[in-house]
Structures are given as C-alpha cells and as structure tokens.
Scaffold this motif. Sequence first.
Motif, PDB file in Angstrom:
ATOM      1  N   GLU A 122      10.078   7.623  -4.077  1.00 42.73           N
ATOM      2  CA  GLU A 122      10.084   6.018  -5.312  1.00 42.73           C
ATOM      3  C   GLU A 122      10.918   5.982  -5.750  1.00 42.73           C
ATOM      4  OE1 GLU A 122       9.882   1.647  -6.121  1.00 42.73           O
ATOM      5  OE2 GLU A 122       9.995   2.945  -4.359  1.00 42.73           O
ATOM      6  N   ARG A 125      14.270   6.737  -5.736  1.00 47.50           N
ATOM      7  CA  ARG A 125      15.560   5.576  -5.485  1.00 47.50           C
ATOM      8  C   ARG A 125      15.438   4.763  -6.530  1.00 47.50           C
ATOM      9  NH1 ARG A 125      13.945   0.317  -5.979  1.00 47.50           N
ATOM     10  NH2 ARG A 125      12.641   1.312  -6.323  1.00 47.50           N
ATOM     11  N   ALA A 165       7.895   7.840 -10.379  1.00 50.37           N
ATOM     12  CA  ALA A 165       8.235   6.626 -10.731  1.00 50.37           C
ATOM     13  C   ALA A 165       8.070   5.828 -12.065  1.00 50.37           C
ATOM     14  CB  ALA A 165       7.969   5.830 -10.147  1.00 50.37           C
TER      15      ALA A 165
END
Length: 349
Positions: A122, A125, A165
């Motif tokens: 995540e 990304r 993240a």
Amino acid sequence: MTFDELLATYEPKLAAAFRESIEAIKSSVVLRTVTEALDRGDVAAAIRAIQIEPEAFTALELALQEVFNAGGVSAVQSLPQLVAQDGTRVIFQFGVRNLMAETMLRTISSSMVANIVEDQREGLRIAFEAGLARGQNPTRTALDVVGRLSRITGRREGGLIGLTAPQIELIEKYRDRLLMGDVDGMKAYLELKTRDRRFDRTVAKAIREGKPVPADMVDKIVARLSDRNLLLRGKTIALEETRTALSSVRDVAIRQQIEAGKIQAQDVTKHWLHSGSEHPRMQHVEMAARYKAEGVPLDQPFIAGDGTLLMYPHAPEVPARHKIGCKCRLEYRINYIAAGLRRYRARAA
C-alpha cells in the motif's frame, strides 16, 4: 533472564533482521523493470517488480523464533520448585516443538509478515502515484522509491521501501513542500524529530528567501528522512513483536506444564501488572488495580474498560488500541498450597 533482559537482548536482533530483509529487497530491485512499468502507467506492475513477498522476511521470522524459544525457557526456569508426591523434584521444561508452541509461533510469525507485506504494498502504491502525479519522469519516480546507489557503499540509500504507508505519506508531503517552497510546510519540516539537522540551514535559507529548496538538495534531505524513519520502523516492529512473542510464549509455557500434568489449571491465576509508563492507558491502570491482587483464572480473560477481552498483554488477537506501545506484563501465580492440600486429602481418603 528476566523479561526486561530478554527484551533488551532480542529487540535489537529483530530490528537488525528487519533491516537485513529490507536491504536484500533493495539490492535485488531491477530498476529498469520498475521504470518500464511506470512508463506504461502500470503501478501494480511496478510494485510487483520490487518483490515485496513473505519469503523476503525469512531472517525476521528466524529471529522471532529465537525470541520465542528463549522466552519459553526463561518462563519455566522462573517457576518455583515443586516436589511431587513421591518426593522427587518436578522438572519444568519448555519445548518449542510442542504442537501448542508451534501453532502460536506460526500465528505470530505469519501475522507479523502478512501485516508488513500488506502495508508495504500500500505504501509503494502511494509513493508511485505521488511521483506520477507530480509529473516526474518514471526513472526519477522509481529512484525516489527504491533509493539511489551510493558511490561509497555501493548500496541503495534513501528510498521508501520498508516504511509504513503513513510514513510514506508524511515523507511525500514534505518532499512536495520543499520542492514547492511552501514556507509553512518548510517550517513544519524543521519540527520533525526524524529530520537530519545538517540540512536545517538550507531549509531555513529557503524560508527566508521564500524560494523552493533545489531539487538535488531535496533528494538528499528526503533520503536522510527516509533512512531515519526506516530505523524507527525497524525498532517499532522489533519492540512490538518481541513483546508479543515473549508474552505469548509465557502463556504457552504455563499451559505446557499443565498438559504434562506437572501443575493444574485450577491452581494458576494471572495478574495484570502495569508498567508505570509516563503516558499510561488509563484502562490498563484500572485493570492493574482491579486484577493485580486477586487476578483471574488462567482461561479467563481480563476485561478492559471499553469491554475488550484480553487474555494477556500483547496477545495476537489484541486490537492495536490496547497493544501498540503497551508495556504491561502478567504475573502467573501457582497456588502450591491448594495443590498440596488436594494431594494430602487424596492420600488420607
């Protein structure tokens, strides 16, 4: 070894194993493959090219196994001596190959790695999408994420691999603020505890002049910010997972003795002990006050003020709000007097 001694011994080992895993991932990255994926706008392919897989964290799992075994041995060695009915001393032993122990270790280990891998993917990304949104070319975006090769060490430095993240979002935010010359954002950067203070003059000069920080300097600033956040990430994982392993294996060790017939569950009580930390969870303080003296039976959970059931601090199923940063401990007490009375009555009957 005491709980604190075990924590001091094995927490650095887990942190080092995490860094070793991340370095191995970084060193295996083929930059061209990542760049080509980004050039196509295929963020998913770029993430796959970095190969954040569970197998990459084998060193971390092995370190956790070492913690688990040491914690189990320590737990049984700390139990008071017990004499059996025939007058022989009962030998308490811990076996990491025991089915109960293997199951618990597998549960902790797989959960740890799964959470790291999921959060990593995540985070990557977020980082790739942020780079593309800035209009950067694919190569620069890839380097921002995987790190740049050092001419001195030959290793990739900086980069975002290994960070959570939220950490990546924070770093990307300050990268943008520095590149844009956002005065308020640059002032906020100077308040970060994980910044490298050697760059403070450069940022302060940009603030005074109301200008962006040069891109090459931003690369260096963000690289150091990333490296320091990675150290923090490793320490956090190591501390939390070491506590989880040590707390869990103590419970398993007690249950192994019950399974072996050396003690009986009805004679064991658990007692919640608060650490006395500077910023305590009041629910945990209340549990310590409620359960420290009388405790609860081995198979009964503690009940937090919000209704959460906790078998012990840092149990695998404990929610993060009761787990992250918690320093509470358990004390297991065995009522040898009650056990002795039962044996006496059995002989008398």
